[in-house]
Write a protein that holds these residues in place. Structure first.
Motif, PDB file in Angstrom:
ATOM      1  N   ASP A   1       0.831  -1.205   0.000  1.00  0.00           N
ATOM      2  CA  ASP A   1       0.000   0.000   0.000  1.00  0.00           C
ATOM      3  C   ASP A   1       0.867   1.257   0.000  1.00  0.00           C
ATOM      4  OD1 ASP A   1      -2.289  -1.459  -0.037  1.00  0.00           O
ATOM      5  OD2 ASP A   1      -2.622  -1.376   2.142  1.00  0.00           O
ATOM      6  N   THR A   2       1.934   1.238   0.759  1.00  0.00           N
ATOM      7  CA  THR A   2       2.815   2.413   0.841  1.00  0.00           C
ATOM      8  C   THR A   2       3.476   2.693  -0.507  1.00  0.00           C
ATOM      9  OG1 THR A   2       3.292   1.809   3.130  1.00  0.00           O
ATOM     10  CG2 THR A   2       4.744   3.411   2.114  1.00  0.00           C
TER      11      THR A   2
ATOM     12  N   LYS B   1       0.888   4.066  -2.981  1.00  0.00           N
ATOM     13  CA  LYS B   1       0.579   5.484  -2.717  1.00  0.00           C
ATOM     14  C   LYS B   1       1.720   6.387  -3.197  1.00  0.00           C
ATOM     15  CE  LYS B   1      -2.438   4.706   1.226  1.00  0.00           C
ATOM     16  NZ  LYS B   1      -2.623   4.887   2.661  1.00  0.00           N
TER      17      LYS B   1
ATOM     18  N   GLU C   1       1.542   6.604  -7.021  1.00  0.00           N
ATOM     19  CA  GLU C   1       0.446   7.469  -7.458  1.00  0.00           C
ATOM     20  C   GLU C   1       0.771   8.933  -7.213  1.00  0.00           C
ATOM     21  OE1 GLU C   1      -3.066   6.104  -5.465  1.00  0.00           O
ATOM     22  OE2 GLU C   1      -3.114   4.204  -6.554  1.00  0.00           O
TER      23      GLU C   1
END
Length: 181
Positions: free
Chosen positions: A9-10, A13, A16
């Motif tokens: 997830d990190t 992110k 993105e």
């Protein structure tokens, strides 16, 4: 939650965020650095197009919006050119003055060297003249000493007699014979 989800997830992110920053940075760069708009503003050409009134209205509105968005004043090229000409003129004058000083100092140096050479030549000529006089005086002294008698020379008791220079022995005296005849 398992361990892999937090790390993935990190990273997602971060990816993105980087992509969105790259897109927005490109748009901002395009807005701030538009060569066509800069040239148009520098030259001062207003957009005057032919065609319908609607197009004119859109262009006119775009021009007023561009003027409102623009926070800097237009460049005055004539003032800049005059300022640069004045700077160039002052630099040219300074260089001309420096060159004049160099030439003048060079001339003074050559003039002083010429004076020194002339003085050296005079000293040399005076020295040669003095040497010539000294040699002539020495020759005269030698000539005078040989013609005048000098008197007796001191002789040592143990030393043999010295022959005098330049003096020829007198011929032996011959007496007429006076004998029986």
């Amino acid at each position: 939650m398992h361990k892999g989800s937090f790390l993935s997830d990190t990273f997602e992110k971060a990816i993105e965020a980087g992509q969105s920053m790259a897109k927005s940075g490109g748009k901002q760069l395009k807005q701030t650095f538009n060569p066509a708009q800069m040239i148009g503003n520098a030259i001062g050409i207003a957009k005057e197009g032919g065609g319908t009134d609607a197009v004119k209205g859109v262009e006119g509105r775009g021009a007023t919006e561009a003027k409102e968005k623009r926070s800097s004043t237009a460049l005055d090229f004539e003032k800049l050119q005059k300022r640069y000409q004045n700077q160039d003129k002052s630099q040219t004058d300074a260089l001309r003055n420096r060159l004049f000083q160099l030439v003048k100092s060079g001339e003074e140096k050559v003039y002083s060297e010429k004076k020194q050479m002339e003085a050296q030549e005079k000293r040399d000529a005076a020295y040669l003249e003095q040497e010539k006089r000294r040699k002539e005086a020495e020759k005269q002294r030698q000539a005078q000493t040989t013609t005048e008698p000098q008197g007796k020379e001191k002789q040592s008791v143990l030393a043999p007699r010295k022959k005098k220079k330049g003096v020829q022995p007198s011929p032996t005296e011959i007496k007429p014979s006076t004998g029986k005849q």
